[in-house]
Scaffold this active site. Sequence first.
Site, PDB file in Angstrom:
ATOM      1  CG  ASP A 197      -2.116  -0.911   1.058  1.00 15.01           C
ATOM      2  OD1 ASP A 197      -2.635  -1.012  -0.062  1.00 15.01           O
ATOM      3  OD2 ASP A 197      -2.533  -1.521   2.051  1.00 15.01           O
ATOM      4  CB  VAL A 198       3.631   2.357   2.205  1.00 15.06           C
ATOM      5  CG1 VAL A 198       4.593   3.541   2.235  1.00 15.06           C
ATOM      6  CG2 VAL A 198       2.843   2.291   3.512  1.00 15.06           C
TER       7      VAL A 198
END
Length: 388
Positions: free
Chosen positions: A171-172
Site C-alpha cells: 500500500d505504502v
Amino acid sequence: MSGSGRPLAGLRVLDLSRVFAGPVAGRVLADLGADVVKVEPPDGDVSRNWGRKIAGLSTYFVQQNVGKRNICVDLNHLDGRAIIRDLAVHADIVIENFRPGVLKAFGLDWAGLSAVNPRLLMLSISGFGQDGPESRRAAYASIAHAEMGLIARGPELGGQGLHDLTFSAADVTSGLHGVIGIMAALRSRDTTGRGQHLDIAMVDAIGFSDDAIIFNLDDRRAVATNGEVWDAVGGPVCLAGGFRWVWSQLNRVVGVADPASSDADLETKIELRREATRNFFLNQPDRPTLIAALDKANLAWGDVRNRAGIFASPTIQARGSLVNVDDRAGGERPVFQSPYRFSQLESGVAGPPRHRGEDNVGVLMDWLAISSAEAQDRASTGAMLTDR
C-alpha cells in the site's frame, strides 16, 4: 517555518479512494498544499473502524486522511454521479483504487471523466493493473505480498511458518509511486496541455523494491541484510551490515580480541567471534561507552525503540515529525508528519481530521462556484450524506 507557501497550492484533488494505498497518495498531496477532497460512500471508509476512536475518528483513518476535506456521496444515486462528474470538471487530479471496472459502471472511469475534462490526471491503484488476465481480482497489500514472494521468504529468514508482513508495504509503496507518477504527469500536462491516466499495480510496486529484486531476480536464498539485533548494555541495539564487516571493525578499530585460532574452520571462527561480540556489547560499563565504541568503529547502529521511545527520540522531536492535531472532541491527538522538509517551501499536516460529509456544502460552493443556497439544494437530494 518561513517560505513561499506550499508547492502544490492551487491544485484540486478528488480522492475517491479508501483504506490505504489511495489515501496515502492523497495525504501526501494534501501535505504539499493541494486541496484534497475525500469522497466517502454512505457506509464510510472501512478504516474508520481501525484503531482507537476519538469523536468517531479512528487512529488509522486520521493518519491517512488528515488535512483533507470530506464529502459523502452515494454513487448509486443519479445525482451522486452527477456531483462527482461536475466536480471532476474542476479537478486537476482524481485518485481511485476501486477494483477495475467498478467506476466504469457508473460512467466515472477514465473514459467518462476525461471526456468532460481533457486536462484531468487520474491515478488508479489496483492489485494487478487496469487490464490483463487478473485485473478484476480483489487485492489488498497482503495479496501483493503473497503474490510477489515476500511471504514465502519468512521461513528462509528464520520465521516459523508463513506469515504476512507486519506493515502494509504494498500500500505504502503503491501510494508513493502513484504520487511520483502524478508529478511526472503534471509536468507533461504543463507542456502538452493533455491529461493522463496513471495505472499503478501493487504487484509492480512490490516487484520494484530491493527485497523482491534480490529474491526474485538473483534466484538466491533469502538473507536478512537489513540489520541484526544484539543484546547490549542498556537494551538491544541494531547494527546494519553483515557480521563480517561488524567483526572486522570491532577487531581492527576497537581492539576486540579474536578468540579463534588461525587454523580453526570457518564455522568455528564465526561462532567464537559472535560470542566475543555479544560479550563486548553486554560488558561495557554503560550505554554511552558502548555507543562511543560503535561510532569509533564506524558502525551504523540504532536503538531498538518501543512506542514511548519513538516519541522520545531526539531526532523525531527536533524535526517536528510528530504533531498534535485537533481531535474534534476538545483535545488533541498525535499524527506523524510526511517526511518532506524544503528550504524555501512549506509542507505538513494541513488541517484537522474531518467527519463524514462534513464539507459537502463548502466543497460544492468552492469548486462549482455556486451560492450557498444552490449548494444546499444539491446536497439535500439524498445523494450526499453527513454524520453531523
